[in-house]
Design a protein around this motif. Structure first.
Motif, PDB file in Angstrom:
ATOM      1  N   ARG A   5       0.849  -1.047  -0.003  1.00  0.00           N
ATOM      2  CA  ARG A   5       0.131  -0.126   0.063  1.00  0.00           C
ATOM      3  C   ARG A   5       0.715   1.233   0.005  1.00  0.00           C
ATOM      4  NH1 ARG A   5      -5.206  -0.684   0.832  1.00  0.00           N
ATOM      5  NH2 ARG A   5      -6.251  -3.057   1.216  1.00  0.00           N
ATOM      6  N   ARG A   6       1.990   1.117  -0.483  1.00  0.00           N
ATOM      7  CA  ARG A   6       3.045   2.207  -0.401  1.00  0.00           C
ATOM      8  C   ARG A   6       2.328   3.646  -1.159  1.00  0.00           C
ATOM      9  NH1 ARG A   6       4.275  -0.272   2.820  1.00  0.00           N
ATOM     10  NH2 ARG A   6       2.833   1.274   3.458  1.00  0.00           N
ATOM     11  N   GLN A 407      -2.065  12.775  -0.928  1.00  0.00           N
ATOM     12  CA  GLN A 407      -1.409  11.870   0.419  1.00  0.00           C
ATOM     13  C   GLN A 407       0.085  11.727   0.115  1.00  0.00           C
ATOM     14  OE1 GLN A 407      -3.974   8.105   0.777  1.00  0.00           O
ATOM     15  NE2 GLN A 407      -5.645   9.429  -0.043  1.00  0.00           N
ATOM     16  N   ASN A 408       0.379  11.595  -1.276  1.00  0.00           N
ATOM     17  CA  ASN A 408       1.849  11.538  -1.451  1.00  0.00           C
ATOM     18  C   ASN A 408       2.627  12.663  -1.070  1.00  0.00           C
ATOM     19  OD1 ASN A 408       1.940   8.627  -2.619  1.00  0.00           O
ATOM     20  ND2 ASN A 408       0.882   9.536  -4.656  1.00  0.00           N
ATOM     21  N   PHE A 413       6.573  14.939   2.861  1.00  0.00           N
ATOM     22  CA  PHE A 413       7.049  15.889   3.928  1.00  0.00           C
ATOM     23  C   PHE A 413       7.123  14.948   5.258  1.00  0.00           C
ATOM     24  CE2 PHE A 413       5.420  18.142   8.011  1.00  0.00           C
ATOM     25  CZ  PHE A 413       6.454  18.843   8.034  1.00  0.00           C
ATOM     26  N   GLY A 414       6.385  13.965   5.446  1.00  0.00           N
ATOM     27  CA  GLY A 414       6.532  13.067   6.736  1.00  0.00           C
ATOM     28  C   GLY A 414       8.015  12.410   6.830  1.00  0.00           C
ATOM     29  N   PHE A 415       8.597  12.177   5.472  1.00  0.00           N
ATOM     30  CA  PHE A 415      10.021  11.566   5.315  1.00  0.00           C
ATOM     31  C   PHE A 415      10.821  12.685   5.657  1.00  0.00           C
ATOM     32  CE2 PHE A 415       8.173   8.853   1.726  1.00  0.00           C
ATOM     33  CZ  PHE A 415       7.524   7.839   2.506  1.00  0.00           C
ATOM     34  N   GLN A 435       1.068  23.357  -1.593  1.00  0.00           N
ATOM     35  CA  GLN A 435       1.400  22.665  -2.696  1.00  0.00           C
ATOM     36  C   GLN A 435       0.063  21.567  -3.098  1.00  0.00           C
ATOM     37  OE1 GLN A 435       4.241  22.526  -4.494  1.00  0.00           O
ATOM     38  NE2 GLN A 435       2.918  21.435  -5.675  1.00  0.00           N
ATOM     39  N   ILE A 436      -0.653  21.150  -1.816  1.00  0.00           N
ATOM     40  CA  ILE A 436      -1.759  20.171  -2.331  1.00  0.00           C
ATOM     41  C   ILE A 436      -2.811  21.068  -2.973  1.00  0.00           C
ATOM     42  CG2 ILE A 436      -3.704  19.003  -1.159  1.00  0.00           C
ATOM     43  CD1 ILE A 436      -1.550  18.287   1.026  1.00  0.00           C
TER      44      ILE A 436
END
Length: 444
Positions: A5-6, A407-408, A413-415, A435-436
């Motif tokens: 589910r990546r 979501q990507n 950003f989470g990374f 950006q979204i």
């Protein structure tokens, strides 16, 4: 359902769909003039590939053909969204009539682009009461802005798996119910070994199996978009709380670099050497299919299953979880849409068909009636996932015109944040929100 589910894998699928709006011009009303009672053969494309799953599909189709003697179904399996999109674009005699996808986050794009046919005329003709057949979450993730282009075909519920033997050895008597309890339990279960781990309580990194942003967010009451359709991630405090929790847990368990180094020792997500199976990780966020996989792997410990912990300030919502599932639709270019609908209707709404397929695939049934069926033949621990699927606060990400792109973007950003490369959480979320909004505006 065996699948990775990546979210990054869905970005390619979204890009591939972008040209479909102009390519798929056939509408349900103009194309659905075939006689569903005539002898015909329709083609069904799906994504399952494991032997047991393929066999379950074969049996389900066999039951359908027995009930609809005039319709034969040609089945093509192991189809990715990329292959599906290419076929829908190309059309022709070899293209599918009925399609399925594991990517519920792409429904917004499927519906808005015309990649999947509008199913409402078929639903109306069949006099289906959708609200009495499916839960609200499933109804939400199979439509976009009022257009229903997909039907739910089984669903997935996410919970927390835990190693009962490891719990007992560490003196932990029960699975955590809140996020602070999850952090405390993860630390208690973690055993270091040199510069690595003998056992990790929980893998918090966003690159970990299933520990992606949207799965974490299911533990908080949150809203991705405001009433005007603008990104809400910088304004809704739930997002900052979730990111803060995850980053602190990463740091408390040894830091990003140490955890990532340990993660490289993990086996395949869907193989026998999954880190939960091997005992490398004592607690695992995962879907209902993991139970069967762990049993098949003959793990040497007792497996516990519980709902995923929730935000401390929302303890009363414990029992909820992240929901997703398989969707099923009709190719807009199909010349056999009425016959195709017969298969879609059978596989998604016939209680006996749904129950038998759920038993074969070891997934959560999608209809409300099937969820309560006495014919469900599943491990007693599976009841936890049935309850999560019916919890009123279980949730799934909002649909968007550009599918999973938002979501990507948030995941990216989470990374950066978990690595420590993005220092200012507030500023980072604000930049990500802009950006979204930009990406969505460009996609319209």
């Amino acid at each position: 359902m065996r699948r990775n589910r990546r979210l990054t894998t869905t970005a390619v699928a979204v890009a591939a769909i972008s040209v479909l709006a102009s390519a798929c011009t056939g509408s349900t009303e103009s194309a659905a003039n075939d006689d569903p009672n005539a002898k015909t053969t329709i083609t069904f494309w799906h994504g399952w590939s494991a032997p047991a799953e393929v066999e379950a599909i074969k049996e389900s189709i066999g039951r359908f053909e027995k009930a609809h003697s005039n319709i034969k179904v040609k089945v093509v399996g192991n189809i990715t969204d990329d292959k599906l999109n290419q076929a829908l674009r190309a059309g022709g005699s070899n293209s599918p009539d009925v399609v399925s996808s594991f990517t519920t986050s792409n429904v917004g794009k499927f519906c808005s682009s015309g990649a999947f046919a509008d199913l409402q005329p078929f639903i109306d003709k069949s006099k289906l009461d959708m609200k009495k057949t499916f839960s609200k979450v499933l109804l939400d993730y199979t439509q976009f802005e009022g257009k229903r282009c997909a039907m739910p075909l089984l669903s997935d519920a996410y919970g927390l798996y835990y190693n009962k033997d490891a719990f007992k050895a560490a003196g932990v008597k029960a699975p955590p119910k809140t996020m602070s309890e999850l952090a405390a339990t993860a630390k208690k279960l973690t055993k270091t070994k040199g510069d690595s781990y003998e056992q990790l309580g929980f893998m918090p990194n966003y690159h970990g199996y299933e520990t992606v942003v949207d799965h974490y967010m299911s533990s908080w009451d949150h809203k991705y978009f405001d009433e005007n359709g603008k990104s809400n991630i910088a304004k809704d405090p739930a997002f900052a709380k979730a990111f803060t929790f995850q980053k602190k847990l990463v740091d408390d368990l040894g830091g990003y670099t140490k955890l990532e180094k340990f993660r490289t020792t993990f086996g395949d997500e869907f193989g026998a050497k999954h880190p939960f199976h091997t005992g490398q990780v004592a607690m695992q966020l995962d879907g209902e299919w993991r139970l069967g996989m762990a049993e098949d792997a003959k793990v040497p410990f007792e497996i516990g299953v519980a709902p995923m912990p929730v935000a401390d300030e929302e303890a009363e919502s414990y029992g909820k979880g992240f929901l997703s599932g398989t969707i099923m639709g009709i190719a807009p270019a199909s010349k056999k849409q009425n016959a195709a609908w017969e298969l879609v209707k059978y596989m998604t709404t016939d209680t006996k068909a749904v129950v038998e397929f759920a038993n074969g695939i070891r997934n959560v049934p999608s209809t409300l009636e099937a969820l309560k069926s006495p014919d469900l033949d599943l491990d007693p621990r599976f009841k936890t996932f049935l309850e999560i699927a019916q919890h009123p606060k279980s949730n799934t990400p909002d649909g968007a015109v550009n599918g999973a792109t938002y979501q990507n973007t948030l995941q990216d950003f989470g990374f950066q944040y978990e690595k420590g490369l993005a220092k200012d959480l507030k500023a980072g979320l604000e930049k990500t929100a802009k950006q979204i909004d930009t990406d969505i505006a460009k996609a319209k």
